[in-house]
Enzyme design. Structure first.
Site, PDB file in Angstrom:
ATOM      1  N   GLY A 197       2.092  -5.302 -18.737  1.00  0.00           N
ATOM      2  CA  GLY A 197       2.321  -4.597 -17.645  1.00  0.00           C
ATOM      3  C   GLY A 197       3.669  -4.581 -16.802  1.00  0.00           C
ATOM      4  O   GLY A 197       4.508  -5.077 -17.731  1.00  0.00           O
ATOM      5  N   ALA A 218       4.969  -6.406 -14.767  1.00  0.00           N
ATOM      6  CA  ALA A 218       5.838  -8.005 -14.903  1.00  0.00           C
ATOM      7  C   ALA A 218       6.165  -8.168 -16.065  1.00  0.00           C
ATOM      8  O   ALA A 218       7.451  -8.558 -15.978  1.00  0.00           O
ATOM      9  CB  ALA A 218       4.613  -8.943 -14.432  1.00  0.00           C
ATOM     10  N   THR A 237      -1.467  -2.139 -14.669  1.00  0.00           N
ATOM     11  CA  THR A 237      -0.321  -1.456 -14.142  1.00  0.00           C
ATOM     12  C   THR A 237      -0.380  -0.004 -14.097  1.00  0.00           C
ATOM     13  O   THR A 237      -0.504   1.044 -13.538  1.00  0.00           O
ATOM     14  CB  THR A 237       0.865  -1.600 -14.928  1.00  0.00           C
ATOM     15  OG1 THR A 237       1.078  -2.999 -14.693  1.00  0.00           O
ATOM     16  CG2 THR A 237       2.076  -0.830 -14.292  1.00  0.00           C
ATOM     17  N   GLN A 296      -2.934   3.900  -9.001  1.00  0.00           N
ATOM     18  CA  GLN A 296      -2.546   5.044  -8.526  1.00  0.00           C
ATOM     19  C   GLN A 296      -1.756   5.283  -7.462  1.00  0.00           C
ATOM     20  O   GLN A 296      -0.572   6.078  -7.289  1.00  0.00           O
ATOM     21  CB  GLN A 296      -3.904   5.831  -8.283  1.00  0.00           C
ATOM     22  CG  GLN A 296      -4.861   6.032  -9.382  1.00  0.00           C
ATOM     23  CD  GLN A 296      -6.061   6.590  -9.013  1.00  0.00           C
ATOM     24  OE1 GLN A 296      -6.567   6.878  -7.717  1.00  0.00           O
ATOM     25  NE2 GLN A 296      -6.987   6.890  -9.912  1.00  0.00           N
ATOM     26  N   GLU A 333      -1.064   4.042   3.283  1.00  0.00           N
ATOM     27  CA  GLU A 333      -2.504   3.430   3.023  1.00  0.00           C
ATOM     28  C   GLU A 333      -2.872   2.503   4.003  1.00  0.00           C
ATOM     29  O   GLU A 333      -2.057   2.272   4.941  1.00  0.00           O
ATOM     30  CB  GLU A 333      -2.337   2.749   1.608  1.00  0.00           C
ATOM     31  CG  GLU A 333      -1.929   3.912   0.364  1.00  0.00           C
ATOM     32  CD  GLU A 333      -1.891   3.038  -0.784  1.00  0.00           C
ATOM     33  OE1 GLU A 333      -2.305   3.986  -1.666  1.00  0.00           O
ATOM     34  OE2 GLU A 333      -1.464   1.996  -0.929  1.00  0.00           O
ATOM     35  N   ASP A 355      -7.417 -14.006 -18.857  1.00  0.00           N
ATOM     36  CA  ASP A 355      -7.068 -14.939 -19.687  1.00  0.00           C
ATOM     37  C   ASP A 355      -6.060 -15.948 -19.413  1.00  0.00           C
ATOM     38  O   ASP A 355      -6.343 -17.176 -19.612  1.00  0.00           O
ATOM     39  CB  ASP A 355      -6.556 -14.270 -21.221  1.00  0.00           C
ATOM     40  CG  ASP A 355      -7.459 -13.265 -21.670  1.00  0.00           C
ATOM     41  OD1 ASP A 355      -8.720 -13.247 -21.002  1.00  0.00           O
ATOM     42  OD2 ASP A 355      -7.198 -12.389 -22.407  1.00  0.00           O
ATOM     43  N   HIS A 412     -12.129  -2.817  -4.013  1.00  0.00           N
ATOM     44  CA  HIS A 412     -11.497  -1.552  -3.401  1.00  0.00           C
ATOM     45  C   HIS A 412     -12.787  -0.641  -2.974  1.00  0.00           C
ATOM     46  O   HIS A 412     -13.676  -0.684  -3.592  1.00  0.00           O
ATOM     47  CB  HIS A 412     -10.951  -0.753  -4.754  1.00  0.00           C
ATOM     48  CG  HIS A 412      -9.991   0.283  -4.115  1.00  0.00           C
ATOM     49  ND1 HIS A 412     -10.388   1.477  -3.622  1.00  0.00           N
ATOM     50  CD2 HIS A 412      -8.716   0.600  -3.988  1.00  0.00           C
ATOM     51  CE1 HIS A 412      -9.544   2.235  -3.353  1.00  0.00           C
ATOM     52  NE2 HIS A 412      -8.351   1.837  -3.721  1.00  0.00           N
ATOM     53  N   ARG A 467      -8.584  -2.893   3.630  1.00  0.00           N
ATOM     54  CA  ARG A 467      -9.495  -2.774   2.620  1.00  0.00           C
ATOM     55  C   ARG A 467     -10.584  -3.606   2.782  1.00  0.00           C
ATOM     56  O   ARG A 467     -11.911  -3.042   2.521  1.00  0.00           O
ATOM     57  CB  ARG A 467      -8.953  -3.192   1.212  1.00  0.00           C
ATOM     58  CG  ARG A 467      -8.673  -1.904   0.425  1.00  0.00           C
ATOM     59  CD  ARG A 467      -7.985  -2.359  -0.913  1.00  0.00           C
ATOM     60  NE  ARG A 467      -6.955  -1.251  -1.035  1.00  0.00           N
ATOM     61  CZ  ARG A 467      -6.167  -1.402  -1.802  1.00  0.00           C
ATOM     62  NH1 ARG A 467      -5.956  -2.261  -2.903  1.00  0.00           N
ATOM     63  NH2 ARG A 467      -5.185  -0.623  -2.073  1.00  0.00           N
ATOM     64  N   HIS A 474     -11.245  -5.301  -7.505  1.00  0.00           N
ATOM     65  CA  HIS A 474     -10.228  -4.493  -7.985  1.00  0.00           C
ATOM     66  C   HIS A 474      -8.928  -5.423  -8.020  1.00  0.00           C
ATOM     67  O   HIS A 474      -8.081  -5.240  -8.912  1.00  0.00           O
ATOM     68  CB  HIS A 474      -9.883  -3.605  -6.580  1.00  0.00           C
ATOM     69  CG  HIS A 474      -8.759  -2.759  -6.506  1.00  0.00           C
ATOM     70  ND1 HIS A 474      -8.438  -1.865  -7.590  1.00  0.00           N
ATOM     71  CD2 HIS A 474      -7.632  -2.685  -5.796  1.00  0.00           C
ATOM     72  CE1 HIS A 474      -7.175  -1.364  -7.434  1.00  0.00           C
ATOM     73  NE2 HIS A 474      -6.819  -1.688  -6.144  1.00  0.00           N
ATOM     74  N   GLU A 504      -0.561 -10.327 -11.260  1.00  0.00           N
ATOM     75  CA  GLU A 504      -1.739 -10.402 -10.350  1.00  0.00           C
ATOM     76  C   GLU A 504      -2.451 -11.869 -10.962  1.00  0.00           C
ATOM     77  O   GLU A 504      -3.043 -12.643 -10.195  1.00  0.00           O
ATOM     78  CB  GLU A 504      -2.862  -9.519 -11.015  1.00  0.00           C
ATOM     79  CG  GLU A 504      -4.130  -9.592 -10.398  1.00  0.00           C
ATOM     80  CD  GLU A 504      -5.043  -8.220 -10.519  1.00  0.00           C
ATOM     81  OE1 GLU A 504      -4.566  -7.344 -10.829  1.00  0.00           O
ATOM     82  OE2 GLU A 504      -6.250  -8.131  -9.974  1.00  0.00           O
ATOM     83  N   ARG A 562      -4.936  -8.656  -0.082  1.00  0.00           N
ATOM     84  CA  ARG A 562      -3.628  -7.741  -0.206  1.00  0.00           C
ATOM     85  C   ARG A 562      -3.372  -6.562   0.300  1.00  0.00           C
ATOM     86  O   ARG A 562      -4.252  -5.596   0.203  1.00  0.00           O
ATOM     87  CB  ARG A 562      -3.440  -7.506  -1.741  1.00  0.00           C
ATOM     88  CG  ARG A 562      -2.275  -6.814  -2.309  1.00  0.00           C
ATOM     89  CD  ARG A 562      -2.118  -6.960  -3.515  1.00  0.00           C
ATOM     90  NE  ARG A 562      -3.181  -5.961  -4.433  1.00  0.00           N
ATOM     91  CZ  ARG A 562      -3.243  -4.795  -4.305  1.00  0.00           C
ATOM     92  NH1 ARG A 562      -2.281  -3.913  -3.794  1.00  0.00           N
ATOM     93  NH2 ARG A 562      -4.226  -4.063  -5.074  1.00  0.00           N
ATOM     94  N   SER A 576       1.154  -4.953  -4.804  1.00  0.00           N
ATOM     95  CA  SER A 576       0.907  -5.540  -6.072  1.00  0.00           C
ATOM     96  C   SER A 576       2.072  -5.240  -6.858  1.00  0.00           C
ATOM     97  O   SER A 576       2.592  -6.095  -7.636  1.00  0.00           O
ATOM     98  CB  SER A 576      -0.244  -5.515  -6.527  1.00  0.00           C
ATOM     99  OG  SER A 576      -0.565  -3.929  -6.743  1.00  0.00           O
TER     100      SER A 576
END
Ligand code: SIN
Length: 531
Positions: free
Chosen positions: A14, A16, A43, A47, A116, A215, A236, A283, A344, A368, A379, A384
């Site tokens: 992703g 990172a 990632t 959206q 947001e 993982d 979310h 959120r 989420h 994450e 968050r 993120s």
């Protein structure tokens, strides 16, 4: 057994992992391992966008305050300040790598900024409503241009290798399954960086991709890293509710542009829960309000309505959401969208410092899977991708700084025998059944609203599954589902144990037995393995 050597081993593809690889490209050989295709990351599904102070009416102070307020009293201020203040430079990195953020239609010299929940200003850069996909594709393109960075797909890491396998000690590589050739491989490296993303798959309903099985957190826990704040799972508020839709998010930026929430009776309800910010409350508040409305009305979903805005505007601003909903028979320009909350984002994870370093020497964690202290108990939207970018930059500085010392490092192959790797003998139904059980237990008892009774109930059931795994499938199996089941079981247990330790309600952790925040309470919930 095959042994591969690389200088820097990055697990996860992703934002990172990819941005870190680009930053370190001149140091040596870099290998990125990813357990499915490179683009199958969280990632890619992001959206909304990426938050950064861009305009005169905004300031670092405001972005810092918004992050701290949403984090509900337990963010680490030095982390928040570093991230917010370095955001403009990190956005420049993305632009230099080729990401084309949307411009303001009236003044194309400026970027279009969206809003947001929890943000006091418009400060979210975006590419339509598919920002993450645009970033992911651009970074993959850049990485593929660099000769000494390799991306290896379908490689699942099953064990971190430390110098002393029996106690916390320096990292020396990873034990990996090559899922295509169905064989184990050892990767030796001077530095290992976990960029494995979150763990939404621990829950029955999630906005996350199938790869999000925690993982990295499970692996880091097993070698002795501290794991922090796992009780803070962000739900979310608005995922598409449709029998055929899997993990499809309806971005918070719809609410930022004016969409309203309606209950099953067609009535607005957010003013009852947050009279000032209403649909743009943080959120956790919106999610709990929806949960309450669903419980009160007995309905299966609530509705998000943006149809009062001009149809051309909706199609242009939210093309991905418009097209996807249309495939499910919902025309968002004229109909409200059925939505429900879903797991989420994991605010907790592997405890790291400001350089992304974990407790194990030369093992880093970014994105994450890490718990940096930026998000605290909840968050702030669109922080993120920013966190992943800022901490990959920080880690790159640290790794460059350590490089001369690392160059000389001699790594010995570990004593792991090929016979340690087994094949699943019985029917896979045993594995899939336990998968379903964990996800249902977590959804039903460790969800948006929790009680001690529910958490204890969940703990007993998870312990039962854990023991069953130990008795029947201990060791390493040449099978993705089996190894992922082990990860989700460890992560589920860490979430429940952390939740049982936090006897208050804060951020995303709402405990009906303790509905208030405690003034003098621990900042971080820490769990680590006793060797
Ligand atoms: C969204 O677009 O609503 C998700 C953004 C985020 O998780 O920050």
């Amino acid at each position: 057994m095959d042994i591969s050597k690389t200088d820097i081993l990055i697990i996860g593809s992703g934002i990172a992992g990819l941005s870190l690889a680009l930053k370190l490209k001149d140091l040596g050989e870099i290998t990125i391992l990813t357990k499915k295709r490179a683009f199958e990351t969280s990632t890619s599904l992001a959206q909304g966008g990426i938050a950064c102070v861009m305009e005169e009416d905004d300031s670092f102070e405001l972005h810092i305050q918004d992050t701290l307020a949403v984090g509900d009293g337990i963010c680490k201020k030095e982390m928040v300040e570093m991230v917010v203040k370095s955001a403009p430079e990190r956005i420049k990195d993305l632009i230099n790598w080729g990401v084309e953020f949307d411009r303001d239609s009236e003044n194309p010299k400026k970027f279009h900024l969206t809003l947001e929940g929890g943000h006091s200003r418009r400060r979210i850069l975006h590419v339509g409503d598919y920002t993450g996909r645009a970033i992911e594709n651009t970074l993959i393109e850049r990485v593929l241009e660099v000769e000494n960075i390799k991306i290896l797909e379908n490689f699942l890491i099953v064990k971190l290798i430390t110098e002393d396998l029996l106690k916390p000690s320096r990292i020396s590589g990873a034990f990996v399954l090559d899922l295509i050739h169905v064989k184990p491989v050892i990767f030796l490296a001077k530095v290992v960086v976990l960029c494995t993303g979150g763990a939404g798959k621990v829950y029955l309903y999630t906005s996350n991709p199938d790869t999000a099985t925690g993982d990295g957190i499970a692996l880091a826990y097993q070698v002795g890293c501290r794991i922090a704040n796992m009780e803070f799972v962000q739900f979310h508020p608005t995922c598409l509710y449709h029998p055929k839709a899997k993990n499809f998010l309806i971005s918070e930026s719809l609410r930022g542009e004016g969409a309203i929430l309606l209950n099953a009776e067609g009535k607005r309800f957010m003013h009852k829960y947050e009279p000032v910010k209403k649909e743009l409350a943080p959120r956790d508040i919106v999610t709990r309000a929806i949960d309450m409305e669903l419980k009160k009305t007995g309905a299966e979903c609530v509705y998000l309505d943006i149809s009062h805005l001009p149809s051309d505007y909706i199609k242009k601003r939210f093309p991905y959401i418009y097209e996807t909903c249309l495939k499910f028979g919902i025309d968002i320009t004229s109909q409200p969208i059925p939505v429900v909350p879903a797991a989420h984002y994991l605010c907790g994870g592997i405890y790291t410092n400001i350089w992304g370093q974990t407790d194990i020497p030369n093992l880093f964690a970014i994105g994450e899977c890490a718990c940096t202290g930026l998000h605290g108990g909840n968050r702030l939207a669109s922080n993120s991708l920013l966190e992943a970018l800022c901490f990959s930059h920080q880690a790159s500085l640290k790794i460059k700084n350590m490089w001369n010392e690392l160059k000389e490092l001699k790594i010995k192959p570990p004593l792991i025998k090929e016979t340690a790797v087994k094949e699943i003998k019985e029917e896979k139904i045993f594995i899939s059944h336990n998968w379903d059980l964990i996800r249902k237990i977590m959804w039903d008892f460790v969800g948006i609203v929790r009680s001690l009774k529910m958490l204890e109930f969940a703990m007993k059931r998870i312990e039962f599954i854990k023991n069953e795994i130990k008795e029947n499938w201990s060791g390493i199996y040449l099978d993705l589902d089996t190894m992922e089941l082990k990860s989700i079981t460890i992560v589920a247990e860490l979430i429940v144990r952390s939740a049982l330790q936090r006897l208050e309600s804060r951020g995303t952790h709402y405990l009906i037995d303790y509905p208030f925040k405690r003034e003098k309470y621990q900042k971080d919930t820490i769990i680590f393995k006793n060797f």
